[in-house]
Design a protein around this motif. Structure first.
Motif, PDB file in Angstrom:
ATOM      1  N   HIS A  95       3.357   4.570  -6.329  1.00  0.00           N
ATOM      2  CA  HIS A  95       4.206   5.531  -7.032  1.00  0.00           C
ATOM      3  C   HIS A  95       4.621   5.005  -8.401  1.00  0.00           C
ATOM      4  O   HIS A  95       4.637   5.761  -9.386  1.00  0.00           O
ATOM      5  N   ARG A  98       1.603   4.898 -11.051  1.00  0.00           N
ATOM      6  CA  ARG A  98       1.175   6.252 -11.386  1.00  0.00           C
ATOM      7  C   ARG A  98       2.192   6.980 -12.259  1.00  0.00           C
ATOM      8  O   ARG A  98       1.873   8.017 -12.851  1.00  0.00           O
ATOM      9  N   ILE A 203      -3.600  -0.507 -15.139  1.00  0.00           N
ATOM     10  CA  ILE A 203      -3.985   0.893 -15.058  1.00  0.00           C
ATOM     11  C   ILE A 203      -4.696   1.284 -16.350  1.00  0.00           C
ATOM     12  O   ILE A 203      -4.457   0.701 -17.410  1.00  0.00           O
ATOM     13  N   GLY A 207      -7.734   6.828 -15.165  1.00  0.00           N
ATOM     14  CA  GLY A 207      -7.245   7.027 -13.809  1.00  0.00           C
ATOM     15  C   GLY A 207      -7.324   5.824 -12.896  1.00  0.00           C
ATOM     16  O   GLY A 207      -6.873   5.883 -11.752  1.00  0.00           O
ATOM     17  N   VAL A 209      -6.233   2.568 -11.078  1.00  0.00           N
ATOM     18  CA  VAL A 209      -4.983   1.871 -10.783  1.00  0.00           C
ATOM     19  C   VAL A 209      -5.302   0.720  -9.844  1.00  0.00           C
ATOM     20  O   VAL A 209      -5.894   0.929  -8.786  1.00  0.00           O
TER      21      VAL A 209
END
Length: 228
Positions: A95, A98, A203, A207, A209
């Motif tokens: 979390h 992102r 990251i 996209g 991670v």
């Protein structure tokens, strides 16, 4: 599924009970069909007692099988619950990274007298949309079409809801060999930082991670606007 010692013992015990029950069945059948000559033929009460013993054995066998099935079911439930918990923890861990995003990089530069393109300025912004701060934030911009990677400034801390604008100029222009014009470059931006749990992350703007133990290896010994 790999069985532990207790489950194997239950299954082995049930197997032994089954064999024993089979032996008793054979014995009861022999008694029931014994010839009338010689010793006194077994009475009905003897048959009932023998078959009652066999029924008791089968009842015990059924109980052992039910116990083994219950144990296997509970083990499966526990394994499923543990797997779901691990998945939930992994989702919660993702979390924070992102919630950190970077706007596409824009470049300034020109063409030297030899007709070579160069870059001498980078514009972008980093946002932390999460509810916790991040620290030791580093930015790496990878130019496409054979271009270099540019290591930009670092931020010691970016708080929750924070915005970090980057408008960095290079004292030494960077040559860009690609055919595209520097004003239309679609570069990949990589962010490295450490979250509130002391976990390092890497990251990218495409996209990706990933956790890392060496988030700033790209920037070790880097000066302003260096090329990797």
């Amino acid at each position: 599924m790999k069985l532990d010692r207790k489950t194997l013992l239950l299954i082995s015990g049930a197997t032994v009970l089954f064999v024993f029950a089979a032996v008793l069945c054979i014995a009861a059948w022999s008694i029931a069909t014994a010839p009338a000559s010689g010793l006194e033929r077994p009475k009905v009460t003897d048959w009932m007692q023998a078959w009652g013993s066999i029924a008791g054995v089968f009842a015990g066998l059924a109980a052992a099988g039910a116990a083994a099935a219950l144990l296997l079911h509970e083990r499966h439930r526990a394994a499923t619950a543990e797997r779901l918990l691990e998945q939930e923890r992994a989702e919660n861990a993702l979390h924070v990274p992102r919630s950190v995003v970077a706007l596409p990089a824009r470049f300034g530069g020109g063409v030297n007298p030899n007709g070579e393109q160069y870059i001498d300025q980078v514009h972008l912004a980093v946002y932390n949309h999460g509810s916790t701060g991040i620290r030791n934030v580093a930015v790496i911009v990878a130019l496409p079409e054979g271009g270099p990677r540019l290591l930009l400034a670092r931020a010691a801390m970016l708080g929750p809801g924070g915005r970090w604008p980057i408008d960095q100029k290079s004292g030494k222009p960077v040559w860009y060999p690609g055919p595209s014009n520097i004003g239309t470059l679609d570069a990949t931006v990589t962010l490295c930082f450490i979250d509130y749990t002391n976990q390092a992350w890497r990251i990218t703007s495409d996209g990706e991670v990933a956790p890392t133990t060496t988030p700033y290896f790209e920037a070790e010994g880097a000066a302003e606007f260096p090329v990797v």
